[in-house]
Write an enzyme that holds these catalytic residues in place. Structure first.
Site, PDB file in Angstrom:
ATOM      1  N   GLU A 201      12.341  31.162  25.093  1.00  0.00           N
ATOM      2  CA  GLU A 201      11.503  32.629  24.838  1.00  0.00           C
ATOM      3  C   GLU A 201      10.157  32.691  25.758  1.00  0.00           C
ATOM      4  O   GLU A 201       9.100  33.006  25.452  1.00  0.00           O
ATOM      5  CB  GLU A 201      11.026  32.448  23.341  1.00  0.00           C
ATOM      6  CG  GLU A 201      11.923  32.133  22.396  1.00  0.00           C
ATOM      7  CD  GLU A 201      11.542  32.575  20.905  1.00  0.00           C
ATOM      8  OE1 GLU A 201      10.254  32.816  20.807  1.00  0.00           O
ATOM      9  OE2 GLU A 201      12.472  32.525  19.895  1.00  0.00           O
ATOM     10  N   GLU A 389      18.384  29.285  18.495  1.00  0.00           N
ATOM     11  CA  GLU A 389      17.505  29.214  17.133  1.00  0.00           C
ATOM     12  C   GLU A 389      17.934  30.453  16.105  1.00  0.00           C
ATOM     13  O   GLU A 389      18.161  31.810  16.611  1.00  0.00           O
ATOM     14  CB  GLU A 389      15.981  29.286  17.652  1.00  0.00           C
ATOM     15  CG  GLU A 389      15.206  28.241  18.096  1.00  0.00           C
ATOM     16  CD  GLU A 389      13.799  28.555  18.555  1.00  0.00           C
ATOM     17  OE1 GLU A 389      13.092  29.231  17.527  1.00  0.00           O
ATOM     18  OE2 GLU A 389      13.283  27.982  19.489  1.00  0.00           O
TER      19      GLU A 389
HETATM   20  C1  NOJ Z   1      10.713  30.531  17.979  1.00  0.00           C
HETATM   21  C2  NOJ Z   1       9.918  29.553  18.733  1.00  0.00           C
HETATM   22  O1  NOJ Z   1      10.796  29.180  19.870  1.00  0.00           O
HETATM   23  C3  NOJ Z   1       9.745  28.360  18.148  1.00  0.00           C
HETATM   24  O2  NOJ Z   1       8.762  27.581  18.746  1.00  0.00           O
HETATM   25  C4  NOJ Z   1       9.103  28.848  16.760  1.00  0.00           C
HETATM   26  O3  NOJ Z   1       8.467  27.965  16.028  1.00  0.00           O
HETATM   27  C5  NOJ Z   1      10.177  29.711  15.916  1.00  0.00           C
HETATM   28  N1  NOJ Z   1      10.531  30.822  16.999  1.00  0.00           N
HETATM   29  C6  NOJ Z   1       9.671  30.228  14.628  1.00  0.00           C
HETATM   30  O4  NOJ Z   1       8.433  31.341  15.035  1.00  0.00           O
END
Ligand code: NOJ
Length: 483
Positions: A201, A389
């Protein structure tokens, strides 16, 4: 009274059904020993789950680890919910073997974790700390012994503080240090880890950490400086891809995990689908698009104007070093409509009444898992995609017996997986899916108050308990189908 009424209604229905043979014949087929027609995934589809180093490890001062920007930020008063820090987190650093046993019990085929750069290089560069890589080596061995494939992310936001002190991502040098670190990891783990992701991200950590300052290091850069930091990150990605290739054993694949803007046509008509396709490139122009196309789009450069990043043709070539797969982190849908504006599309804002999960930004839009990989694969001709994710935050209050019935998360997952199934059935090359997260953990500035896990964690005792969503996911994995 109501009983008599319902009996009469039932009798009437029964009589009516005699005139309608379809109803009894369907009812006869409904056999509670079976579930519905399975929405099956292809054989070998990789079902996984993910976490990240600072969010779960704890042990921040052990075995020579140096401080990261998140140690500094979380210890700065007022920056995180309740002042929560990752000092202890899930104590995964010490409990990882038990966590692997839980993963095995769930049936996970793969686990995505990240490496803490400051464990390996306490000041970001220079001499390596061998105890750092040793931890990840043991983690990888444990996963492989449990039959779980390790997927390794090199940067999930814990930049060594010493590098931030020298400018962090505002400095071009950080990109070179990152590449050196990536090569070192490939040297030590690529005999066993076959999938590496450079960044997690980029969009989030740059925009939140350097743009609006709500994440570490808490900066609010002006647009030109922000674009330059962003450029250094995509450059670091390209340099790291080259370093991994130079150091890794044959057969290793390299990619990244990006929270792309998941464009979804607001209505499934050709003009809106076309708009969502244009938007996929333009809304991801500063990150995935420049990586996959080796150029900043004209619209991106004109939108940035005088604040556009400074770059060379050689840098663009490095940024676009070929990768083997793309990971998409997908939580919400970004609705797009056709427009007569020069861009040819417009983003559709969320109405205030749109529902959300516990996190206000997390508005369910399951069709994102159909459209985003489908459009991305066609726009950039990607041959291997992972959903690196997807998941949801929920209130997760245990019952007196300690059970957590997170039906909202289960509905969320089922709806998203149904849409993912739709994409995969059409031949969209999604090879695996990682639910975020394997267990509740440190949710950055939201601390421990926001839970994303499919396992409940009692942070006072470190006890992990499978939530309803873990039982759900176990069925998905066992059946290789939406459950
Ligand atoms: C994206 C992130 O990569 C992760 O670290 C985070 O906990 C989750 N989204 C949820 O917000």
């Amino acid at each position: 009274m109501s009983t008599r009424f319902s009996r009469r209604t039932f009798a009437q229905l029964a009589a009516a059904s005699a005139l309608a043979p379809a109803l009894p014949s369907f009812a006869a087929k409904l056999d509670s020993s079976q579930s519905s027609t399975p929405l099956s995934f292809p054989k070998g589809f990789l079902w996984g789950s993910a976490t990240a180093s600072y969010q779960v490890e704890g042990a921040v001062k052990e075995d020579g680890r140096g401080p990261s920007i998140w140690d500094t930020f979380s210890h700065t008063p007022g920056k995180t919910h309740n002042g929560d820090t990752g000092d202890v987190a899930n104590n995964h650093y010490h409990l990882f073997q038990a966590d692997i046993a839980l993963m095995k019990d769930l049936g996970l085929k793969t686990y995505r974790f990240s490496i803490g750069w400051p464990r390996l290089f306490p000041t970001g560069s220079g001499a390596a700390n061998p105890r750092g890589i040793d931890f990840y080596s043991r983690l990888v061995d444990g996963l492989l012994a449990a039959g779980i494939q390790p997927y390794c992310t090199l940067y999930h936001w814990d930049l060594p503080q010493a590098l931030e002190d020298k400018g962090g991502w505002q400095s071009r040098d950080t990109a070179d240090h990152f590449a050196a670190y990536a090569g070192y990891v490939a040297d030590h783990l690529s005999d066993r880890v076959k999938h590496f992701m450079t960044f997690n991200e980029m969009h989030s950590f740059i925009d939140l950490g350097y743009g609006n300052g709500i994440h570490a290091p808490g900066l609010k850069l002006a647009p030109a400086a922000l674009n330059q930091a962003r450029h250094h990150v995509v450059l670091a990605h390209g340099l790291a891809v080259q370093a991994i290739r130079a150091h890794a054993k044959p057969g290793v694949k390299v990619g990244l995990a990006e929270n792309i803007t998941c464009t979804v046509p607001v209505i499934d008509t050709p003009e809106h689908v076309h708009a969502a396709t244009i938007a996929m490139r333009e809304e991801n122009a500063g990150y995935l698009n420049v990586i996959l196309e080796g150029r900043y789009t004209d619209l991106f450069l004109s939108r940035q104007g005088a604040a556009a990043p400074k770059f060379t043709a050689a840098e663009l070539k490095t940024i676009a070093s070929p990768i083997d797969f793309v990971g998409i982190n997908c939580y919400t849908a970004d609705f797009v409509r056709a427009s007569t504006s020069p861009a040819g599309y417009a983003m559709v804002p969320y109405p205030e009444s749109y529902p959300h999960m516990l996190s206000p930004w997390l508005r369910p839009g399951p069709e994102a898992l159909y459209w985003a990989p489908k459009i991305a694969a066609s726009v950039w001709n990607i041959k291997e995609i992972y959903i690196t994710e997807n998941g949801a935050s929920s209130s997760d209050i245990p019952t007196a017996e300690g059970a957590v019935y997170d039906t909202d998360r289960v509905c969320y997952l089922r709806n998203y997986l149904t849409q993912l199934h739709r994409a995969v059935s059409e031949g969209v090359p999604v090879r695996g899916y990682f639910v975020w997260s394997f267990m509740d953990n440190y949710e950055w500035a939201d601390g421990y108050g926001t839970r994303f896990g499919i396992h409940y964690v009692d942070f006072a005792t470190q006890k992990r308990t499978p939530k309803l969503s873990a039982h759900y996911y176990r069925q998905v994995i066992a059946r290789n189908a939406v459950a």
